[in-house]
Design a protein around this motif. Structure first.
Motif, PDB file in Angstrom:
ATOM      1  N   LEU A   1       0.833  -1.201   0.000  1.00 12.16           N
ATOM      2  CA  LEU A   1       0.000   0.000   0.000  1.00 12.16           C
ATOM      3  C   LEU A   1       0.866   1.249   0.000  1.00 12.16           C
ATOM      4  O   LEU A   1       1.956   1.266   0.564  1.00 12.16           O
ATOM      5  CB  LEU A   1      -0.915   0.009   1.222  1.00 12.16           C
ATOM      6  N   GLU A   2       0.342   2.284  -0.618  1.00 11.74           N
ATOM      7  CA  GLU A   2       1.018   3.580  -0.662  1.00 11.74           C
ATOM      8  C   GLU A   2       0.097   4.620  -0.032  1.00 11.74           C
ATOM      9  O   GLU A   2      -1.087   4.680  -0.334  1.00 11.74           O
ATOM     10  CB  GLU A   2       1.303   3.949  -2.112  1.00 11.74           C
ATOM     11  N   THR A   3       0.652   5.452   0.858  1.00 13.91           N
ATOM     12  CA  THR A   3      -0.136   6.462   1.563  1.00 13.91           C
ATOM     13  C   THR A   3       0.287   7.858   1.134  1.00 13.91           C
ATOM     14  O   THR A   3       1.478   8.135   0.996  1.00 13.91           O
ATOM     15  CB  THR A   3       0.070   6.329   3.085  1.00 13.91           C
TER      16      THR A   3
ATOM     17  N   SER B   1      -3.460   0.961  -3.474  1.00 15.36           N
ATOM     18  CA  SER B   1      -2.718  -0.272  -3.729  1.00 15.36           C
ATOM     19  C   SER B   1      -1.569   0.049  -4.683  1.00 15.36           C
ATOM     20  O   SER B   1      -1.507   1.139  -5.256  1.00 15.36           O
ATOM     21  CB  SER B   1      -3.635  -1.337  -4.336  1.00 15.36           C
ATOM     22  N   ALA B   2      -0.675  -0.878  -4.867  1.00 16.10           N
ATOM     23  CA  ALA B   2       0.457  -0.687  -5.773  1.00 16.10           C
ATOM     24  C   ALA B   2      -0.005  -0.438  -7.210  1.00 16.10           C
ATOM     25  O   ALA B   2       0.709   0.192  -7.991  1.00 16.10           O
ATOM     26  CB  ALA B   2       1.383  -1.901  -5.725  1.00 16.10           C
ATOM     27  N   THR B   3      -1.197  -0.892  -7.553  1.00 14.71           N
ATOM     28  CA  THR B   3      -1.721  -0.679  -8.909  1.00 14.71           C
ATOM     29  C   THR B   3      -2.467   0.651  -9.041  1.00 14.71           C
ATOM     30  O   THR B   3      -2.971   0.967 -10.112  1.00 14.71           O
ATOM     31  CB  THR B   3      -2.674  -1.826  -9.305  1.00 14.71           C
ATOM     32  N   GLY B   4      -2.569   1.436  -7.941  1.00 15.62           N
ATOM     33  CA  GLY B   4      -3.211   2.741  -7.987  1.00 15.62           C
ATOM     34  C   GLY B   4      -4.666   2.759  -7.570  1.00 15.62           C
ATOM     35  O   GLY B   4      -5.281   3.827  -7.515  1.00 15.62           O
ATOM     36  N   ARG B   5      -5.246   1.610  -7.268  1.00 14.89           N
ATOM     37  CA  ARG B   5      -6.647   1.569  -6.831  1.00 14.89           C
ATOM     38  C   ARG B   5      -6.747   2.107  -5.411  1.00 14.89           C
ATOM     39  O   ARG B   5      -5.933   1.786  -4.552  1.00 14.89           O
ATOM     40  CB  ARG B   5      -7.181   0.151  -6.896  1.00 14.89           C
ATOM     41  N   ILE B   6      -7.757   2.912  -5.176  1.00 11.77           N
ATOM     42  CA  ILE B   6      -7.946   3.491  -3.842  1.00 11.77           C
ATOM     43  C   ILE B   6      -8.428   2.404  -2.899  1.00 11.77           C
ATOM     44  O   ILE B   6      -9.416   1.709  -3.156  1.00 11.77           O
ATOM     45  CB  ILE B   6      -8.943   4.656  -3.882  1.00 11.77           C
TER      46      ILE B   6
END
Length: 88
Positions: A3-5, A33-38
């Motif tokens: 995950l990216e915050t 997520s790493a794929t850009g989904r919120i």
């Protein structure tokens, strides 16, 4: 899952009472997520920036003491709004 915050400070809502303009300042935390989904979003009001004809001040909703200058640095688009109100 990786995950990216991201965390931003924003002001999207304002309202007028008499000669005062109140700008709601919020902190927005987005987890993707790493794929850009919120994955999730958290929105928390942190302050009101109050603009009057003779100046501006901050009402903080947190334990953090905030100044007008600090909020203008964190939310640059507020600078034009507070200055335009003083010119009225």
């Amino acid at each position: 899952m990786e995950l990216e915050t991201s965390r931003t400070t924003e002001s999207r809502a304002s309202f007028v009472v008499g000669e005062r303009v109140f700008h709601v300042v919020t902190e927005v935390v987005t987890v993707r997520s790493a794929t850009g989904r919120i994955f999730s979003v958290f929105v928390s009001p942190i302050a009101l920036l109050v603009s009057e004809p003779h100046g501006s001040y901050v009402v903080s909703f947190t334990d953090e003491e905030l100044t007008v200058e600090e909020l203008l640095i964190r939310v640059p688009e507020l600078k034009g709004k507070t200055l335009s109100h003083r010119d009225r």
